[in-house]
Design a protein around this motif. Structure first.
Motif, PDB file in Angstrom:
ATOM      1  N   VAL A  35       0.779  -1.211   0.041  1.00 15.47           N
ATOM      2  CA  VAL A  35       0.008  -0.043   0.355  1.00 15.47           C
ATOM      3  C   VAL A  35       0.971   1.057  -0.074  1.00 15.47           C
ATOM      4  N   LEU A  36       0.751   2.297  -1.004  1.00 16.89           N
ATOM      5  CA  LEU A  36       1.369   3.295  -0.980  1.00 16.89           C
ATOM      6  C   LEU A  36       0.560   4.392  -0.624  1.00 16.89           C
ATOM      7  N   GLU A  37       0.894   5.181   0.431  1.00 14.83           N
ATOM      8  CA  GLU A  37       0.011   6.329   0.830  1.00 14.83           C
ATOM      9  C   GLU A  37       0.875   7.611   1.026  1.00 14.83           C
ATOM     10  N   ARG A  38       0.354   8.654   0.299  1.00 14.29           N
ATOM     11  CA  ARG A  38       1.135   9.844   0.275  1.00 14.29           C
ATOM     12  C   ARG A  38       1.133  10.405   1.737  1.00 14.29           C
ATOM     13  N   LEU A  39       0.231  10.560   2.497  1.00 13.37           N
ATOM     14  CA  LEU A  39       0.356  11.142   3.718  1.00 13.37           C
ATOM     15  C   LEU A  39       1.344  10.550   4.606  1.00 13.37           C
ATOM     16  N   GLY A  40       1.503  10.956   5.798  1.00 13.95           N
ATOM     17  CA  GLY A  40       2.240  10.426   6.724  1.00 13.95           C
ATOM     18  C   GLY A  40       1.644   9.222   7.695  1.00 13.95           C
ATOM     19  N   VAL A 253       3.436   1.594   3.209  1.00 11.14           N
ATOM     20  CA  VAL A 253       4.516   2.701   3.279  1.00 11.14           C
ATOM     21  C   VAL A 253       3.811   3.995   3.176  1.00 11.14           C
ATOM     22  N   THR A 254       3.990   4.738   4.333  1.00 13.99           N
ATOM     23  CA  THR A 254       3.535   5.872   4.198  1.00 13.99           C
ATOM     24  C   THR A 254       4.477   6.956   3.539  1.00 13.99           C
ATOM     25  N   GLY A 255       3.928   8.238   3.481  1.00 11.44           N
ATOM     26  CA  GLY A 255       5.159   9.180   2.681  1.00 11.44           C
ATOM     27  C   GLY A 255       5.416   8.983   1.349  1.00 11.44           C
ATOM     28  N   ALA A 256       4.561   8.169   0.709  1.00  8.64           N
ATOM     29  CA  ALA A 256       4.810   7.526  -0.595  1.00  8.64           C
ATOM     30  C   ALA A 256       3.690   8.317  -1.637  1.00  8.64           C
ATOM     31  N   GLY A 257       4.094   9.287  -2.292  1.00  5.80           N
ATOM     32  CA  GLY A 257       3.063   9.823  -3.089  1.00  5.80           C
ATOM     33  C   GLY A 257       3.276   9.269  -4.540  1.00  5.80           C
ATOM     34  N   VAL A 258       2.060   8.744  -4.981  1.00 11.30           N
ATOM     35  CA  VAL A 258       2.187   8.122  -6.379  1.00 11.30           C
ATOM     36  C   VAL A 258       2.099   9.441  -7.541  1.00 11.30           C
ATOM     37  N   SER A 259       2.717   9.334  -8.522  1.00 11.86           N
ATOM     38  CA  SER A 259       2.757  10.271  -9.447  1.00 11.86           C
ATOM     39  C   SER A 259       2.407   9.759 -10.986  1.00 11.86           C
ATOM     40  N   ARG A 260       2.514   8.422 -11.123  1.00 10.13           N
ATOM     41  CA  ARG A 260       2.125   8.091 -12.463  1.00 10.13           C
ATOM     42  C   ARG A 260       2.123   6.469 -12.280  1.00 10.13           C
ATOM     43  N   ILE A 261       0.849   6.173 -13.014  1.00 10.26           N
ATOM     44  CA  ILE A 261       0.749   4.628 -13.292  1.00 10.26           C
ATOM     45  C   ILE A 261       0.794   4.373 -14.678  1.00 10.26           C
ATOM     46  N   ALA A 263       0.083   1.665 -17.284  1.00 12.20           N
ATOM     47  CA  ALA A 263      -0.875   0.451 -17.375  1.00 12.20           C
ATOM     48  C   ALA A 263      -0.743  -0.291 -18.770  1.00 12.20           C
ATOM     49  N   GLY A 264      -0.622  -1.677 -18.576  1.00 13.27           N
ATOM     50  CA  GLY A 264      -0.492  -2.492 -19.662  1.00 13.27           C
ATOM     51  C   GLY A 264      -1.330  -3.690 -19.633  1.00 13.27           C
ATOM     52  N   PRO A 265      -1.450  -4.398 -20.500  1.00 11.09           N
ATOM     53  CA  PRO A 265      -2.480  -5.615 -20.502  1.00 11.09           C
ATOM     54  C   PRO A 265      -2.650  -6.660 -19.436  1.00 11.09           C
ATOM     55  N   ASP A 266      -1.274  -6.738 -18.945  1.00 15.01           N
ATOM     56  CA  ASP A 266      -0.996  -7.730 -18.060  1.00 15.01           C
ATOM     57  C   ASP A 266      -0.421  -7.387 -16.767  1.00 15.01           C
ATOM     58  N   GLY A 267      -0.045  -5.981 -16.551  1.00 17.24           N
ATOM     59  CA  GLY A 267       0.290  -5.470 -15.427  1.00 17.24           C
ATOM     60  C   GLY A 267       0.570  -3.968 -15.329  1.00 17.24           C
ATOM     61  N   ALA A 268       1.240  -3.464 -14.607  1.00 20.25           N
ATOM     62  CA  ALA A 268       1.375  -1.716 -14.596  1.00 20.25           C
ATOM     63  C   ALA A 268       2.626  -1.592 -13.875  1.00 20.25           C
ATOM     64  N   GLU A 269       3.257  -0.463 -14.117  1.00 23.95           N
ATOM     65  CA  GLU A 269       4.334   0.111 -13.214  1.00 23.95           C
ATOM     66  C   GLU A 269       3.940   1.409 -12.585  1.00 23.95           C
ATOM     67  N   VAL A 270       4.247   1.526 -11.336  1.00 23.98           N
ATOM     68  CA  VAL A 270       3.782   2.643 -10.532  1.00 23.98           C
ATOM     69  C   VAL A 270       4.877   3.318 -10.255  1.00 23.98           C
ATOM     70  N   THR A 271       5.034   4.919 -10.641  1.00 26.88           N
ATOM     71  CA  THR A 271       6.021   5.464 -10.023  1.00 26.88           C
ATOM     72  C   THR A 271       5.668   6.396  -8.721  1.00 26.88           C
ATOM     73  N   TRP A 272       6.486   6.600  -7.888  1.00 25.76           N
ATOM     74  CA  TRP A 272       6.087   7.209  -6.486  1.00 25.76           C
ATOM     75  C   TRP A 272       7.240   7.845  -5.929  1.00 25.76           C
ATOM     76  N   HIS A 273       7.256   8.695  -5.030  1.00 26.29           N
ATOM     77  CA  HIS A 273       8.273   9.543  -4.581  1.00 26.29           C
ATOM     78  C   HIS A 273       8.086   9.747  -3.028  1.00 26.29           C
ATOM     79  N   ASP A 274       9.325   9.687  -2.459  1.00 26.19           N
ATOM     80  CA  ASP A 274       9.515   9.799  -1.129  1.00 26.19           C
ATOM     81  C   ASP A 274       9.809  11.048  -0.448  1.00 26.19           C
ATOM     82  N   GLY A 275       9.632  12.046  -1.263  1.00 23.94           N
ATOM     83  CA  GLY A 275       9.934  13.514  -0.769  1.00 23.94           C
ATOM     84  C   GLY A 275      11.243  13.821  -1.369  1.00 23.94           C
TER      85      GLY A 275
END
Length: 522
Positions: A35-40, A253-261, A263-275
């Motif tokens: 789980v990626l959560e932007r807040l703390g 994981v907190t403090g993890a702000g997702v900035s991009r997803i 998506a492909g047909p069988d899966g996806a890549e998630v981009t996140w930042h830690d500050g």
């Protein structure tokens, strides 16, 4: 903290209560989940805080009652959550000429409720109409409630189980028609109508029927429609959910702000930042606990101002040294124990909608008040017995009013206090506790605050307009995601939050149903 690996079966974006439900179900089934959560912190809108310095009271800052969360869901996840019933369903102060009183609806309804209707209306006819209406609506709730943790039923199958009249009244025509044809008293009509307006900006005659859908969601929880108080505050609910997810093996994981997803047909890549820097994860499935409008941005589709949701509520949290006396003479411990209706006669609600639609803060401002500490004194800490919390929820205060005029926040707050003071024998200001700096313990939140604090677009508490909790006749139900009402345009990305077809309010249904779709697919 960072994820333990670079690839997972499921990445959950956002850490609200629905996201935690998904994570718990999927991890218990043996899938790798992060789980990626932007807040703390996790919890989203379902959190408890101590907003007033030097005061130990823990208030449910945003979401404040548990509505639709099924007993089965809590049992499945082994949640140690206690939900308490309120002995008073509602109390509505009224004035008719020289007469003052209050319409009391007990839980369960008894002789005092019948007498209260008689005192207001002069006969038993309105109460008989009330009982008949809610008996019929109860039949609709009993048909819908058991389906909420199952694949979407078809509309025609549900309709066959429900009385034709109540289906027409609630599902097919604007709710205002049923209310005005079944009830004659303005106050009684208003009490019925308010359940159609929580977080929803609409007239009772709105042809879109968004008010009808809101009304239905208020009445189907566990087949009874009872909204209960979480013992320990709303944070106790999400703490239990987070504990269940972690115990099952999910990573949070907190403090993890997702900035991009991507998506492909069988899966996806998630981009996140830690500050400090960006990171990427890959997943077979991504579950989005964020609003659909936000998800489209993460998927690279850009912002669409025209489709952005807009909330319509004013939330005020109070801490009181004592409950105020009422002009009606009612016992405050009874009147404040449930939903205390303010300026919510039917004509007042419709006039307030017209004012707000024209860009004006309504006067009087309709709203309702709840005192959770009467049901759960534990949230007061060492002030139990010497203080009380109060939550005010104002209607017909759309975000656009506050965008157009920054001073509208203060005006709306003052009109909320005026609506409350109109039924009190003493000003609410005289009852307010003060914080460590001597300031009154009062915190107001408008839709813009909700958006800023929680990234809910437009401050819309349901992530957008609610939908019927069933599949339309011609719906495509070919994939598990479609069958559970959690699909997006990408097979690898599913909705798990309030924006899912059966999302909205504190229910966990969006999370449960997304998890079931994943389990059916992987």
């Amino acid at each position: 903290m960072h994820p333990g690996k670079s690839s997972y079966d499921v990445v959950v974006v956002g850490g609200g209560h629905n996201a935690l439900v998904s994570a718990a179900y999927l991890a218990r089934a043996g899938l790798s989940v992060v789980v990626l959560e932007r807040l703390g912190r996790t919890g989203g809108a379902a959190v408890s805080v101590e907003p007033f310095a030097g005061q130990p009271a823990r208030l449910s800052r945003y979401s404040y009652l548990v509505s639709l969360m099924p007993e089965q869901l809590m049992a499945d996840l082994g949640l140690d959550i206690r939900l308490a019933s309120r002995t008073t369903a509602s109390y509505t102060p009224w004035t008719r000429g020289e007469r003052t009183g209050g319409l009391l609806v007990e839980r369960p309804e008894g002789g005092a409720t019948r007498r209260s209707f008689g005192d207001l209306t002069g006969s038993d006819e309105e109460y008989a109409a009330w009982q008949a209406f809610y008996d019929e609506v109860g039949g609709l709730a009993e048909a819908v409630a058991p389906t909420l943790m199952q694949p979407l039923p078809l509309e025609r199958d549900l309709r066959a189980l429900v009385d034709e009249r109540v289906w027409r009244d609630v599902v097919e025509q604007p709710l205002g028609h049923a209310i005005t044809s079944r009830f004659t008293d303005d106050t009684v009509r208003g009490v019925v109508a308010t359940d159609a307006l929580i977080g929803t900006f609409a007239s009772m005659d709105d042809p879109s029927l968004i008010q009808n859908r809101c009304f239905l969601y208020h009445l189907i929880g566990n087949g009874t429609g009872e909204w209960r108080v979480p013992i320990g505050g709303m944070g106790a609910v999400t703490d239990a959910l987070a504990g269940a997810a972690v115990e099952a093996g999910a990573e949070i994981v907190t403090g993890a702000g997702v900035s991009r997803i991507d998506a492909g047909p069988d899966g996806a890549e998630v981009t996140w930042h830690d500050g400090e820097r960006d990171h990427t994860l890959t997943a077979r499935r991504v579950l989005a606990g964020v609003a659909p409008w936000v998800l489209r941005i993460l998927l690279g589709e850009g912002e669409d101002p025209e489709s952005k949701p807009a909330g319509s509520q004013l939330k005020i949290n109070f801490l009181l040294d004592r409950l105020p006396a009422l002009k009606s003479g009612a016992d405050p411990a009874v009147a404040f124990a449930g939903t205390l209706h303010l300026a919510e006669d039917y004509t007042q609600l419709e006039r307030a909608y017209a004012d707000a639609a024209a860009g004006r803060v309504p006067d009087p401002l309709p709203g309702e008040v709840y005192c959770h500490s009467l049901t759960d004194p534990s949230i007061l800490g060492d002030r139990a017995g010497s203080a009380h919390t109060l939550t005010y929820f104002g209607l017909h205060t759309p975000a656009g009013i506050f965008d157009a005029d920054p001073s509208a926040r203060e005006l709306a707050t003052q009109r909320a206090l005026a609506s409350l003071n109109a039924v009190l024998a003493e000003p609410i200001e005289d009852c307010l506790a003060t914080d460590a700096d001597g300031r009154p313990c009062l915190e107001a939140k408008i839709p813009q605050d909700i958006e800023r604090d929680l990234a809910m677009p437009g401050g819309h508490i349901f992530h957008g307009d609610l939908e019927w909790p069933w599949a339309p006749h011609r719906a495509r139900l070919e994939t598990p995601a479609q069958q559970w009402g959690v699909q997006t345009e990408h097979d690898s990305v599913l909705l798990c939050g309030s924006g899912a077809r059966r999302g909205g309010a504190v229910s966990g249904l969006g999370g449960h149903n997304a998890a079931q779709a994943v389990l059916a697919d992987l």
